[in-house]
Motif scaffolding. Structure first.
Motif, PDB file in Angstrom:
ATOM      1  N   HIS A  63      -2.323   5.345  -4.287  1.00  0.00           N
ATOM      2  CA  HIS A  63      -3.062   6.279  -3.629  1.00  0.00           C
ATOM      3  C   HIS A  63      -4.521   5.817  -3.717  1.00  0.00           C
ATOM      4  O   HIS A  63      -4.825   5.454  -4.672  1.00  0.00           O
ATOM      5  CB  HIS A  63      -3.050   7.563  -3.608  1.00  0.00           C
ATOM      6  CG  HIS A  63      -1.602   8.158  -3.551  1.00  0.00           C
ATOM      7  ND1 HIS A  63      -1.179   9.273  -4.357  1.00  0.00           N
ATOM      8  CD2 HIS A  63      -0.801   8.085  -2.576  1.00  0.00           C
ATOM      9  CE1 HIS A  63       0.037   9.603  -3.965  1.00  0.00           C
ATOM     10  NE2 HIS A  63       0.240   8.876  -2.838  1.00  0.00           N
ATOM     11  N   GLU A  64      -5.244   5.576  -2.561  1.00  0.00           N
ATOM     12  CA  GLU A  64      -6.570   4.903  -2.524  1.00  0.00           C
ATOM     13  C   GLU A  64      -7.353   5.967  -1.903  1.00  0.00           C
ATOM     14  O   GLU A  64      -6.987   6.386  -0.671  1.00  0.00           O
ATOM     15  CB  GLU A  64      -6.637   3.521  -1.684  1.00  0.00           C
ATOM     16  CG  GLU A  64      -7.703   2.879  -1.869  1.00  0.00           C
ATOM     17  CD  GLU A  64      -7.573   1.468  -1.179  1.00  0.00           C
ATOM     18  OE1 GLU A  64      -8.105   1.251  -0.091  1.00  0.00           O
ATOM     19  OE2 GLU A  64      -7.143   0.667  -1.983  1.00  0.00           O
ATOM     20  N   GLU A  96       0.872  -1.253  -0.089  1.00  0.00           N
ATOM     21  CA  GLU A  96       0.111  -0.166  -0.070  1.00  0.00           C
ATOM     22  C   GLU A  96       0.924   1.322   0.074  1.00  0.00           C
ATOM     23  O   GLU A  96       2.003   1.128   0.523  1.00  0.00           O
ATOM     24  CB  GLU A  96      -0.956   0.045   1.238  1.00  0.00           C
ATOM     25  CG  GLU A  96      -1.722  -1.136   1.360  1.00  0.00           C
ATOM     26  CD  GLU A  96      -2.717  -1.153   2.844  1.00  0.00           C
ATOM     27  OE1 GLU A  96      -2.089  -0.966   3.907  1.00  0.00           O
ATOM     28  OE2 GLU A  96      -3.829  -1.180   2.847  1.00  0.00           O
ATOM     29  N   VAL A 145     -14.271   2.491  -4.465  1.00  0.00           N
ATOM     30  CA  VAL A 145     -12.808   2.983  -4.389  1.00  0.00           C
ATOM     31  C   VAL A 145     -12.129   3.469  -5.513  1.00  0.00           C
ATOM     32  O   VAL A 145     -12.581   2.823  -6.447  1.00  0.00           O
ATOM     33  CB  VAL A 145     -11.684   1.715  -3.517  1.00  0.00           C
ATOM     34  CG1 VAL A 145     -10.495   2.014  -3.625  1.00  0.00           C
ATOM     35  CG2 VAL A 145     -12.402   1.217  -2.448  1.00  0.00           C
ATOM     36  N   THR A 171      -8.314   4.652  -7.015  1.00  0.00           N
ATOM     37  CA  THR A 171      -6.879   4.852  -7.151  1.00  0.00           C
ATOM     38  C   THR A 171      -6.227   5.584  -8.216  1.00  0.00           C
ATOM     39  O   THR A 171      -7.009   5.704  -9.245  1.00  0.00           O
ATOM     40  CB  THR A 171      -6.314   3.245  -7.047  1.00  0.00           C
ATOM     41  OG1 THR A 171      -6.507   2.607  -8.045  1.00  0.00           O
ATOM     42  CG2 THR A 171      -6.979   2.292  -5.752  1.00  0.00           C
ATOM     43  N   ASP A 221     -11.332   5.932  -0.525  1.00  0.00           N
ATOM     44  CA  ASP A 221     -12.753   5.109  -0.127  1.00  0.00           C
ATOM     45  C   ASP A 221     -13.819   6.128  -0.241  1.00  0.00           C
ATOM     46  O   ASP A 221     -13.757   6.969   0.750  1.00  0.00           O
ATOM     47  CB  ASP A 221     -12.419   4.450   1.144  1.00  0.00           C
ATOM     48  CG  ASP A 221     -13.092   3.318   1.505  1.00  0.00           C
ATOM     49  OD1 ASP A 221     -14.221   3.048   0.437  1.00  0.00           O
ATOM     50  OD2 ASP A 221     -13.079   2.495   2.344  1.00  0.00           O
ATOM     51  N   GLU A 233     -11.758   4.333 -10.744  1.00  0.00           N
ATOM     52  CA  GLU A 233     -12.471   3.466 -10.053  1.00  0.00           C
ATOM     53  C   GLU A 233     -12.006   2.325 -10.200  1.00  0.00           C
ATOM     54  O   GLU A 233     -11.668   1.837 -11.396  1.00  0.00           O
ATOM     55  CB  GLU A 233     -13.937   3.534 -10.381  1.00  0.00           C
ATOM     56  CG  GLU A 233     -14.822   2.691  -9.410  1.00  0.00           C
ATOM     57  CD  GLU A 233     -16.284   2.885  -9.390  1.00  0.00           C
ATOM     58  OE1 GLU A 233     -17.217   2.079  -8.627  1.00  0.00           O
ATOM     59  OE2 GLU A 233     -16.750   4.016 -10.106  1.00  0.00           O
ATOM     60  N   ARG A 234     -11.716   1.570  -8.744  1.00  0.00           N
ATOM     61  CA  ARG A 234     -11.123   0.313  -8.995  1.00  0.00           C
ATOM     62  C   ARG A 234     -12.538  -0.910  -8.898  1.00  0.00           C
ATOM     63  O   ARG A 234     -13.024  -0.888  -8.021  1.00  0.00           O
ATOM     64  CB  ARG A 234     -10.220  -0.056  -7.629  1.00  0.00           C
ATOM     65  CG  ARG A 234      -9.602  -1.294  -7.796  1.00  0.00           C
ATOM     66  CD  ARG A 234      -8.648  -1.419  -6.695  1.00  0.00           C
ATOM     67  NE  ARG A 234      -9.285  -1.806  -5.509  1.00  0.00           N
ATOM     68  CZ  ARG A 234      -8.757  -1.561  -4.354  1.00  0.00           C
ATOM     69  NH1 ARG A 234      -7.688  -1.042  -4.127  1.00  0.00           N
ATOM     70  NH2 ARG A 234      -9.492  -2.076  -3.132  1.00  0.00           N
ATOM     71  N   ASP A 286      -5.155   5.222   3.157  1.00  0.00           N
ATOM     72  CA  ASP A 286      -6.336   5.606   1.941  1.00  0.00           C
ATOM     73  C   ASP A 286      -6.926   7.122   2.774  1.00  0.00           C
ATOM     74  O   ASP A 286      -6.321   7.365   3.831  1.00  0.00           O
ATOM     75  CB  ASP A 286      -7.227   4.346   2.190  1.00  0.00           C
ATOM     76  CG  ASP A 286      -7.826   4.259   3.370  1.00  0.00           C
ATOM     77  OD1 ASP A 286      -7.632   4.789   4.528  1.00  0.00           O
ATOM     78  OD2 ASP A 286      -8.898   3.365   3.473  1.00  0.00           O
ATOM     79  N   TYR A 288      -7.117   9.554 -10.863  1.00  0.00           N
ATOM     80  CA  TYR A 288      -7.857   8.584 -10.233  1.00  0.00           C
ATOM     81  C   TYR A 288      -8.757   7.887 -11.004  1.00  0.00           C
ATOM     82  O   TYR A 288      -9.404   8.417 -11.589  1.00  0.00           O
ATOM     83  CB  TYR A 288      -8.324   9.194  -8.923  1.00  0.00           C
ATOM     84  CG  TYR A 288      -7.638   9.522  -7.618  1.00  0.00           C
ATOM     85  CD1 TYR A 288      -7.162   8.594  -6.644  1.00  0.00           C
ATOM     86  CD2 TYR A 288      -6.911  10.628  -7.491  1.00  0.00           C
ATOM     87  CE1 TYR A 288      -6.295   8.766  -5.693  1.00  0.00           C
ATOM     88  CE2 TYR A 288      -6.151  11.017  -6.426  1.00  0.00           C
ATOM     89  CZ  TYR A 288      -5.747   9.964  -5.440  1.00  0.00           C
ATOM     90  OH  TYR A 288      -4.965  10.321  -4.606  1.00  0.00           O
ATOM     91  N   VAL A 303     -14.575  -3.955  -5.784  1.00  0.00           N
ATOM     92  CA  VAL A 303     -14.337  -3.542  -4.454  1.00  0.00           C
ATOM     93  C   VAL A 303     -15.443  -4.345  -3.407  1.00  0.00           C
ATOM     94  O   VAL A 303     -16.800  -4.269  -3.836  1.00  0.00           O
ATOM     95  CB  VAL A 303     -14.300  -2.160  -4.011  1.00  0.00           C
ATOM     96  CG1 VAL A 303     -14.167  -1.791  -2.659  1.00  0.00           C
ATOM     97  CG2 VAL A 303     -13.208  -1.602  -4.768  1.00  0.00           C
TER      98      VAL A 303
END
Length: 173
Positions: A92-93, A5, A85, A87, A95, A72-73, A48, A70, A76
């Motif tokens: 960097h994350e 992370e 989430v 990233t 939430d 969207e991941r 995060d 950024y 999740v």
């Protein structure tokens, strides 16, 4: 990076918040960064940033975060409608937690499609200061409420100790 992370620095947090504020997005910081904002200083590393936002501003929030690099991941758990989430290429994350704000200032965060929800009283939304910057965040009471009902990790123990030291509150661990 530690443990896979990336560390999300104070500078990155403030960069994200400034961009969202400039665009007119209403967001509040929760989680570990929210506790540091309440305490008024960085107390530990963060991996995060928990951001609560107005559900009706989600397209604006996502668009601004995409302009910062950024994305969207997918996959999740739990995912939407409770949270999603994003990233960046640096690990960097963010939430993100959509809120439905009522006229009285209270809010609801839908957790699933079956009616489960978190309810936030109006007094859960406050302002703290870190490095001389005013930041909208969750209240001490709301943070304490969210830190119960599970086996705490080291960072949870640290965060609750920070709130006890700064505000003299009672916590569950």
């Amino acid at each position: 990076m530690r443990g896979g992370e990336a560390v999300l620095s104070l500078g990155e947090m403030l960069r994200v918040l400034n961009a969202l504020h400039t665009t007119g997005c209403d967001v509040w910081v929760g989680g570990g960064w929210g506790i540091d904002v309440l305490v008024g200083r960085v107390t530990r590393e963060h991996h995060d940033l928990d951001l609560l936002h107005r559900a009706e501003q989600e397209r604006l929030v996502v668009g601004e975060l995409e302009s910062l690099g950024y994305a969207e991941r997918p996959g999740v758990v739990p995912g939407r409608p409770a949270r999603f989430v994003m990233t960046d290429g640096h690990g960097h994350e963010l939430d993100l937690h959509p809120l439905h704000i009522a006229e009285d200032g209270s809010a609801v965060q839908h957790l699933d499609d079956r009616g489960a929800a978190l309810h936030y009283p109006a007094e859960a939304f406050v302002t703290g200061t870190i490095e001389g910057v005013r930041v909208r965040c969750l209240s001490v009471g709301q943070q304490v409420a969210f830190h119960q009902g599970y086996e705490p990790r080291d960072r949870d123990l640290h965060d609750m100790a920070s709130l006890r030291a700064a505000f003299g509150v009672t916590t569950h661990f």
